[in-house]
Scaffold this motif. Structure first.
Motif, mmCIF file in Angstrom:
data_model
loop_
_atom_site.group_PDB
_atom_site.id
_atom_site.type_symbol
_atom_site.label_atom_id
_atom_site.label_comp_id
_atom_site.label_asym_id
_atom_site.label_seq_id
_atom_site.Cartn_x
_atom_site.Cartn_y
_atom_site.Cartn_z
ATOM 1 N N ASP A 96 0.834 -1.195 0.000
ATOM 2 C CA ASP A 96 0.000 0.000 0.000
ATOM 3 C C ASP A 96 0.868 1.244 0.000
ATOM 4 N N ARG A 97 1.937 1.234 0.743
ATOM 5 C CA ARG A 97 2.806 2.405 0.845
ATOM 6 C C ARG A 97 3.535 2.658 -0.471
ATOM 7 N N SER A 99 2.572 1.905 -3.436
ATOM 8 C CA SER A 99 1.615 2.409 -4.423
ATOM 9 C C SER A 99 1.360 3.893 -4.211
ATOM 10 N N ASN A 100 1.261 4.303 -2.960
ATOM 11 C CA ASN A 100 1.065 5.726 -2.672
ATOM 12 C C ASN A 100 2.258 6.549 -3.148
ATOM 13 N N MET A 103 2.267 6.678 -7.116
ATOM 14 C CA MET A 103 1.201 7.506 -7.661
ATOM 15 C C MET A 103 1.484 8.986 -7.426
ATOM 16 N N TYR A 104 2.059 9.301 -6.284
ATOM 17 C CA TYR A 104 2.415 10.692 -6.005
ATOM 18 C C TYR A 104 3.484 11.181 -6.979
ATOM 19 N N GLU A 133 5.176 -3.563 -8.290
ATOM 20 C CA GLU A 133 4.566 -2.248 -8.525
ATOM 21 C C GLU A 133 4.771 -1.794 -9.971
#
Length: 250
Positions: A96-97, A99-100, A103-104, A133
């Protein structure tokens, strides 16, 4: 001491760890410990009265009950506080981290797959996490080297007037896949590149009027070469821009 008094005292002495001794007419034999025994007893027996005498069985039961209690408390830990893991031992929370983070980064600018890989590895993510990822981003077209190459070509041609060789160098600097670079450059038309070079040369020639013809020709040619145009294109563009019908020189 009478028998009645003995019955009253016996329960009290038992509580303090002493075993009641039945009355007997004969005096008990008194054993005088040796000096070695006294020293050993003094070193092993703590000072002060001992009120409770636990047997070995009681102490063992108490020792075994403590680890069991800790284990039961651990098993009651909420499931939400324990991160689930996949086969590689990587927690889902770490995916999850990552991916964040990716995307940022894409929200700020387009990136090639290689750029994104280097960026995530620089953020100290594991190689297996980064591979997963990258595959995810490519599968949903958030990473597309060919599309990025085509976008960069249009932008660099419009804003900076770059030629083919300069475009190739910029795409390689962005770590775009070589096949994507060649595919994107293949659609460029040679006539269009000559037209762009001539337009740039005509605009630049107006700033060289204070120079003699030879110097103006050399500087204009160098300017176009730095923009990434080939020698043949530069020669034609300079000749056209410095023609007698163009700007006059000293």
């Amino acid at each position: 001491m009478s028998a009645v008094d003995g019955e009253r005292i016996a329960p009290v002495t038992y509580l303090f760890g002493a075993t009641p001794v039945p009355e007997s007419d004969e005096s008990p034999e008194i054993h005088s410990p040796s000096t070695a025994e006294q020293n050993g007893a003094d070193s092993e027996t703590p000072s002060g009265p001992r009120f409770v005498d636990l047997s070995e069985g009681d102490a063992g039961d108490l020792a075994e009950s403590r680890p069991a209690s800790r284990a039961s408390r651990a098993s009651e830990k909420p499931a939400s506080s324990r991160k689930s893991q996949d086969g590689s031992g990587t927690t889902k929370g770490s995916f999850d981290r990552i991916s964040n983070v990716s995307m940022y980064a894409l929200a700020r600018r387009g990136m090639s797959s290689r750029e994104m890989r280097d960026y995530l590895l620089g953020r100290e993510f594991e190689t297996t996490e980064v591979d997963v990822e990258i595959d995810r981003l490519e599968s949903v077209a958030l990473l597309d080297d060919l599309a990025l190459a085509e976008t960069l070509i249009r932008t660099l041609q419009t804003r900076k007037g770059l030629g083919r060789s300069a475009l190739t160098a910029e795409l390689r600097r962005r770590n775009i896949d070589q096949v994507a670079i060649e595919t994107a450059l293949a659609v460029l038309d040679d006539d269009d590149e000559l037209d762009r070079a001539m337009a740039i040369a005509m605009k630049r020639a107006g700033q060289l009027r204070s120079l003699d013809a030879a110097t103006a020709k050399r500087r204009l040619g160098d300017f176009l070469m730095r923009r990434g145009y080939s020698g043949a294109v530069v020669s034609k563009a300079v000749q056209q821009a410095l023609a007698p019908t163009g700007p006059s020189f000293r």
